[in-house]
Design an enzyme around this catalytic site. Structure first.
Site, mmCIF file in Angstrom:
data_model
loop_
_atom_site.group_PDB
_atom_site.id
_atom_site.type_symbol
_atom_site.label_atom_id
_atom_site.label_comp_id
_atom_site.label_asym_id
_atom_site.label_seq_id
_atom_site.Cartn_x
_atom_site.Cartn_y
_atom_site.Cartn_z
ATOM 1 C CG ASP A 91 -1.868 1.101 1.284
ATOM 2 O OD1 ASP A 91 -1.951 1.841 0.273
ATOM 3 O OD2 ASP A 91 -2.538 1.279 2.298
ATOM 4 C CG ASP A 268 -5.928 -4.474 2.954
ATOM 5 O OD1 ASP A 268 -6.556 -3.866 2.083
ATOM 6 O OD2 ASP A 268 -5.523 -3.928 4.001
ATOM 7 C CB CYS A 306 -11.684 -23.925 13.089
ATOM 8 S SG CYS A 306 -10.140 -23.201 12.526
ATOM 9 C CB CYS A 308 -6.630 -23.387 12.441
ATOM 10 S SG CYS A 308 -6.860 -23.000 14.187
ATOM 11 C CB CYS A 311 -9.513 -25.320 16.124
ATOM 12 S SG CYS A 311 -10.019 -23.594 16.242
ATOM 13 C CG HIS A 337 -8.844 -19.371 15.290
ATOM 14 N ND1 HIS A 337 -9.462 -20.521 14.854
ATOM 15 C CD2 HIS A 337 -9.817 -18.422 15.350
ATOM 16 C CE1 HIS A 337 -10.750 -20.296 14.684
ATOM 17 N NE2 HIS A 337 -10.994 -19.028 14.971
HETATM 18 ZN ZN LIG Z 1 -9.077 -22.517 14.430
#
Ligand SMILES: [Zn+2]
Length: 373
Positions: A91, A268, A306, A308, A311, A337
């Site tokens: 940017d 973004d 989730c 990830c 999690c 996360h």
């Molecule tokens: Zn997660």
């Protein structure tokens, strides 16, 4: 070819595509984690790679002041400096300049300002800001624009927009001259605040210029949700169909998913990372605040849907404890996360568009996701 549209959803303006950049291919719609100072706060580059980040955003204003061009040049550019081999969008930093620096003078030629870090005096021109972004080797670079405050009168919004158009044209001319020796792709930015007629005028001035892509700027500055959605829709329609469209600074799922319906490709926002550091976490049911007492003995994962690394391994009770104990790990896990949540959301979005079921996906998502939560 720089940009290819791969599939248009039959029932709305959502589309998938590929942006081909020097450091890799970016599939859109895409969410770009924000690494203002060449770092996505609390995450390592390895972690970003592991969760499937394809492009990050850095901020030219910040990098210009620190570490500065000399250090970045000796390093061989922003990519080797931060050890990130995938695409980077910078940017130009208009927003940060207008919100952080002490401004001395703003004219059609540029801005004289004092650094927010050490008070040093700088003269930035639109050409110089493009030059800096090209010199550090960013894959996508942004026009230098004036950040119009909100609320703003029609008259002041027009004045600010006119100045931005002058700056963008100067930046484009500079870029065009140097373009053959560079791989940086310059995007134009549509301004005009919440005024539809100004957005139309601005598009009339800029869309005829052969920018490789276009951004919708001046949103997420304090306007209402309705205004933001209306301006997004109006602006997306004004921008060329065959070029990537980027909605700057917008990242709440309710805004992003709406904009994708309107044909926006890139996003973004600091929200996933900033929220994470405040204990505010995204889940498939809406936002959750880990500071809340009810999580102290909640041994469930943060979000049962989730996948990830957080999690899969940790409980809400543990995350709650880390936050309360002010452990650094709280920032790290929460951020991991939240960024994963956004990247995964976009993966699902792209799949839904490819199968012409984006509107169903949209409705399903919000039947579970509580916006006011
Ligand atoms: Zn997660």
């Amino acid at each position: 070819m720089f940009f290819q549209i791969e599939h248009k959803d039959k029932n709305c303006n959502a589309r998938t595509g590929k942006i081909n950049l020097e450091h890799g291919v970016v599939e859109v719609p895409v969410f770009m984690p924000v690494g203002t100072q060449a770092s996505v706060k609390a995450l390592t580059q390895e972690e970003l790679e592991d969760i499937g980040t394809t492009i990050i955003l850095c901020n030219a204003y910040h990098l210009y002041l620190r570490p500065g061009l000399e250090t970045l040049s000796v390093a061989g550019g922003i990519h080797p400096f931060m050890s990130w081999e995938k695409p980077i969008l910078t940017d130009s930093g208009g927003f940060q300049l207008f919100s952080l620096a002490h401004l001395n003078k703003v004219t059609n030629e540029g801005v004289i300002f004092q650094s927010h870090i050490d008070g040093s005096r700088h003269h930035i021109t639109p050409e110089k800001m493009i030059q800096f972004q090209m010199d550090i080797g960013a894959d996508i670079i942004m026009s230098f624009d004036e950040c119009t405050p909100y609320p703003v009168s029609h008259k002041d919004a027009e004045k600010s927009m006119r100045r931005t158009i002058v700056w963008e044209k100067k930046g484009f001319e500079y870029w065009k001259e140097r373009n053959e020796q560079s791989h940086s792709q310059l995007f134009g930015i549509l301004q005009g605040s919440v005024y539809e007629d100004l957005r139309i005028k601005c598009a009339g001035e800029l869309c005829g210029i052969d920018f490789p892509g276009f951004a919708i700027g001046g949103v997420s500055v304090g306007e209402t949700d309705e205004e933001r959605h209306r301006i997004t829709e109006v602006s997306a329609k004004l921008l060329p169909e065959n070029k990537p469209r980027y909605l700057m600074g917008v990242g709440a799922p309710e805004d992003v998913l709406w904009a994708i319906r309107c044909g926006v490709d890139m996003f973004d926002c600091v929200m996933p990372t900033r929220n994470a550091r405040n204990g505010c976490l995204f889940t498939s049911h809406g936002k959750l605040n880990i500071r809340n007492a009810r999580f102290v003995r909640d041994f469930n994962p943060l979000d049962e849907e989730c996948t990830c690394p957080v999690c899969k391994r940790y409980t809400r009770a543990y995350l709650s404890h880390l936050y309360r104990a002010k452990e650094i790990l709280a920032f790290r896990l929460n951020t991991l996360h939240n960024v994963y949540f956004m990247l995964k959301l976009f993966e699902k979005v792209r799949q839904a568009i490819r199968e012409d079921r984006y509107l169903d996906f949209y409705n399903d998502f919000f039947s579970k996701y509580n916006i006011g939560n």
